[in-house]
Design an enzyme around this catalytic site. Structure first.
Site, PDB file in Angstrom:
ATOM      1  N   LYS A   1       0.832  -1.371   0.028  1.00  0.00           N
ATOM      2  CA  LYS A   1       0.201  -0.059  -0.008  1.00  0.00           C
ATOM      3  C   LYS A   1       0.968   1.161   0.039  1.00  0.00           C
ATOM      4  CE  LYS A   1      -4.092   1.836   2.633  1.00  0.00           C
ATOM      5  NZ  LYS A   1      -4.884   1.505   4.009  1.00  0.00           N
TER       6      LYS A   1
ATOM      7  N   SER B   1      -9.737   1.493   2.548  1.00  0.00           N
ATOM      8  CA  SER B   1      -8.956   2.138   1.758  1.00  0.00           C
ATOM      9  C   SER B   1      -7.969   1.511   0.924  1.00  0.00           C
ATOM     10  CB  SER B   1      -8.185   3.201   2.673  1.00  0.00           C
ATOM     11  OG  SER B   1      -7.282   2.590   3.645  1.00  0.00           O
TER      12      SER B   1
ATOM     13  N   SER C   1      -9.887  -1.457   6.588  1.00  0.00           N
ATOM     14  CA  SER C   1      -9.467  -1.082   5.000  1.00  0.00           C
ATOM     15  C   SER C   1      -8.653  -2.372   4.557  1.00  0.00           C
ATOM     16  CB  SER C   1      -8.428   0.039   5.384  1.00  0.00           C
ATOM     17  OG  SER C   1      -9.185   1.390   5.422  1.00  0.00           O
TER      18      SER C   1
END
Length: 506
Positions: free
Chosen positions: A99, A174, A198
């Site tokens: 990420k 996310s 997330s």
């Protein structure tokens, strides 16, 4: 270089802003006293800062992909980082995506935001160092909502992530990029972050496995987070076996820096060896309060109940349990995530009063960005900023404190369930993936309200710290549905075992 000294204007502004009500005589005295203390800061500034380990590696920072290379917008950068001399081969040759909140030395990191466009870390996050030492190759940094402030995957400065099952729908956030990259094979294994769901939300919506480890099992050092009490990093994969493989590599106490999220000792079992396929020795509580919520779809609830029957048919004792405290999740989490998360933004993603590693370059970059480019926050982050400052100024942080106190009660309520059951079960998200969400210019209210209306189940285990996994179950209308299993703290092996048994039974 000397630290800039205070002026009388500085003293007067601070006095007014902080309610010190200094007299003219006091102002003169404090100007001299403060500037005397700053001599010690000059001495501090002259000392070399301790270095943080950076593994010897070949590092190509790579490039931003074209839409042909990345049609669903899951990748921020393709790159190539591999250790010169890895210490083992657990991940040998595997392509790993992280990420865009995870520091990889020499590779730009933006947290999906315009505020950090020009920031390049000088350090490797501890999980990155472990991946490289295990022979893994970091081949991509992956899209995320702007500073991870959404659960839908639609607020990144690079544009929204699109659902692998149906590009007309949101991928979930996310960690939208890790979900897309894992689902489509752009990487072999991805790492996502989880503060309110997330990892598990995009896993549920995009049809992959997402495991949020026990809080503190995996070191968070070198990763941009929210509030330290809810920060988690974990694997996002196509199979539970791949998740177990990655967890075995990244779990354990940070041996290079103290992570205040972690206990001092952690036992890391062989997670892959735990995948026996057996559940006949497990007792599973179906948390009825996780079904039929205001945002629930009946078809999703039905799909998860069918998945529970699969585990029962495999020999698990599956029983319904009511846990009224589960309904507290969203109001508690809102206060912790908004006030704690935005406070972290405004302190450069560094919490005072901890012994953890402080990334001073990131602190400076973030604080400067907030001062000069706060208007470039996403619409959802701006909502958080407004609420944080209002609640902090008007209510003195009391609601944040109350939320943390109630989070302990929620944890205790789940501990009472885990005293009788090995695992709990509920839908990961109450609904299937949202259709494409309008942008903040054309419909700001919808853009924001669709950002966090899926966290009612996932956020509970960020607050309590229990390990939780989302594994795909029966789809609805051509879109995936996630089954969530959660277990006792540091019993991630049991959570993975049950998820693997379900995945292989299907």
């Amino acid at each position: 270089m000397a630290v800039r000294r205070l002026s009388m204007e500085d003293i007067e502004c601070i006095s007014a802003a902080r309610g010190l009500d200094l007299s003219e005589v006091e102002r003169d005295d404090y100007l001299a006293l403060c500037n005397g203390v700053l001599g010690g800061y000059d001495a501090l500034d002259a000392l070399p800062e301790p270095s943080y380990p950076v593994i010897a590696a070949v590092r190509d920072p790579g490039y931003r992909p074209t839409r042909d290379e990345d049609p669903l917008n899951g990748v921020v950068r393709f790159c190539e980082v591999r250790a010169v001399a890895p210490s083992d081969d657990a991940l040998s040759g595997l392509r790993i995506g992280v990420k865009d909140t995870v520091a990889v030395a020499g590779v730009p990191m933006s947290c999906g935001s315009r505020l950090l466009y020009d920031y390049t870390p000088e350090i490797d996050a501890t999980v990155v160092r472990r991946i490289l030492n295990a022979g893994g190759r970091i081949t991509a940094t992956l899209n995320t909502d702007d500073f991870a402030f959404s659960g839908a995957g639609h607020t990144s400065v690079y544009g929204p992530g699109q659902n692998p099952a149906n590009p007309g729908h949101a991928a979930g956030g996310s960690s939208c990029g890790p979900a897309i990259a894992a689902a489509t094979g752009l990487v072999d294994i991805a790492l996502g972050g989880d503060q309110g769901g997330s990892i598990r939300i995009p896993a549920s919506w995009s049809g992959i496995v997402g495991h949020k480890p026990t809080h503190g099992l995996v070191p968070y050092t070198g990763i941009v987070g929210f509030d330290q009490t809810i920060d988690h990093i974990g694997p996002m994969t196509r199979t539970v076996e791949e998740a177990a493989l990655m967890l075995g590599v990244i779990a354990g106490v940070d041996d290079t820096a103290i992570d205040p999220r972690q206990p001092r000792t952690i036992t890391v079992p062989d997670y892959r060896a735990a995948l026996t396929g057996r559940v006949d020795d497990l007792a599973i509580a179906v948390i009825e309060d996780g079904f039929g919520t205001p945002d629930s779809m009946a078809e999703v609830d039905d799909a998860v109940r069918k998945a529970a029957r699969v585990l029962a048919d495999a020999g698990a004792r599956v029983e319904s349990v009511s846990l009224p405290e589960h309904a507290w999740t969203v109001p508690i989490w809102n206060a912790v995530a908004i006030e704690g998360g935005v406070d972290s933004f405004y302190h450069g993603h560094a919490a005072y009063q901890t012994k953890g590693h402080f990334n001073t370059r990131l602190m400076s970059a973030m604080r400067r960005a907030v001062k000069t480019h706060g208007g470039d926050f996403s619409a959802t982050a701006k909502l958080g900023v407004l609420l944080y400052h209002y609640m902090s100024d008007q209510y003195d942080g009391v609601f944040y404190g109350k939320a943390q106190n109630l989070a302990r009660q929620l944890t205790a309520a789940y501990e009472r369930v885990f005293a009788k059951y090995d695992l709990v079960l509920m839908p990961t998200t109450p609904q299937i993936a949202h259709p494409a969400i309008p942008d903040a210019v054309s419909d700001r209210r919808t853009h924001i309200t669709q950002a966090l209306n899926m966290v009612c189940n996932t956020a509970a285990f960020d607050l309590t710290g229990h390990p939780a996994i989302s594994v795909p179950c029966h789809g609805v209308a051509g879109l995936p549905v996630g089954l969530m299993l959660a277990g006792r703290q540091f019993h991630d092996d049991m959570v993975l075992r049950a998820a693997h048994a379900y995945q292989t039974a299907g």
